[in-house]
Design an enzyme around this catalytic site. Sequence first.
Site, PDB file in Angstrom:
ATOM      1  N   ASP A  20     -69.537  64.506 -19.162  1.00  0.00           N
ATOM      2  CA  ASP A  20     -69.467  65.898 -18.755  1.00  0.00           C
ATOM      3  C   ASP A  20     -68.744  65.980 -17.399  1.00  0.00           C
ATOM      4  O   ASP A  20     -68.615  64.972 -16.688  1.00  0.00           O
ATOM      5  CB  ASP A  20     -70.891  66.449 -18.646  1.00  0.00           C
ATOM      6  N   ASP A  45     -75.548  66.318 -17.299  1.00  0.00           N
ATOM      7  CA  ASP A  45     -76.599  66.786 -16.393  1.00  0.00           C
ATOM      8  C   ASP A  45     -77.368  67.999 -16.887  1.00  0.00           C
ATOM      9  O   ASP A  45     -78.384  68.371 -16.294  1.00  0.00           O
ATOM     10  CB  ASP A  45     -75.986  67.136 -15.035  1.00  0.00           C
TER      11      ASP A  45
END
Length: 271
Positions: free
Chosen positions: A13, A214
Amino acid sequence: MPYLHDSLLIVSDLDGTLLDHNTYRWEAASGWLGVFKQRHIPLVLCSSKSAAEIMEWQKELGIPGQPFIAENGAVVQLDERWSSSDYFPRRIAGIRHDELMNWLNDLRSQYGFKFTCFADVDENTLSGWTGLTHKQATLARFREASESFIWRDTPEMFNAFAERIADLGLMLVQGGRFWHIMHAQSDKGQALRWLYEQYRQNDGKTYITIGLGDGPNDAQLLDNVDYAVVVKGYSRKPVILRNDNPERVYHSLSYGPEGWKEGLDHFIPAE
């Protein structure tokens, strides 16, 4: 445990993971980025960002031309070496952005739902929301198969909105800053599985996969890799994984690129 001499595939990400949530800085990750580049280890960026945004970040990070997953899985960019693929240069899953916006505008007109999309505002407003530069905000609005929005109505209305969205075969994904809407079959997990198969077919080998994310919208990504790093994030909702075995999953103590580095340090021993 994975080693640098193994065939590794890193999937990461961006916002809040490889990039700092507030500053978008990434220098704390530069050591591992250099290792991956030197050893020709693929780094697949997997983000809610648009394809146009991710290509700019690939240049910034020194990995242009590699595959990536954009718009939470709705868009998959192929490796520049795979130009013979029927899907080259990119695969778009589900609904196109124009049709999606027509549906969203119809829902607003019919039910009075209150939300503001990226498509509703100009670059200056989007810069204020995100801290992006004017150029970055312009690229963020180039959506192909999803839309990002801020919800401005009650929780009860949100539940009704979610029901209408599901009836249309769409899904909602909560990111670090915004909600995202796309086709129900367009999540990061299915995109990663599809892209991994392209790697296997084109390179003729299997890879050990390490994923880093996250937020709650990274769960599908982290559920579909061999080893997962949950980078400490700011979302009020936890990242819930199907298999949170500590032999497979590491939860960092640090945020952003520091946590990204921490997770890779944990799983890949120095040589």
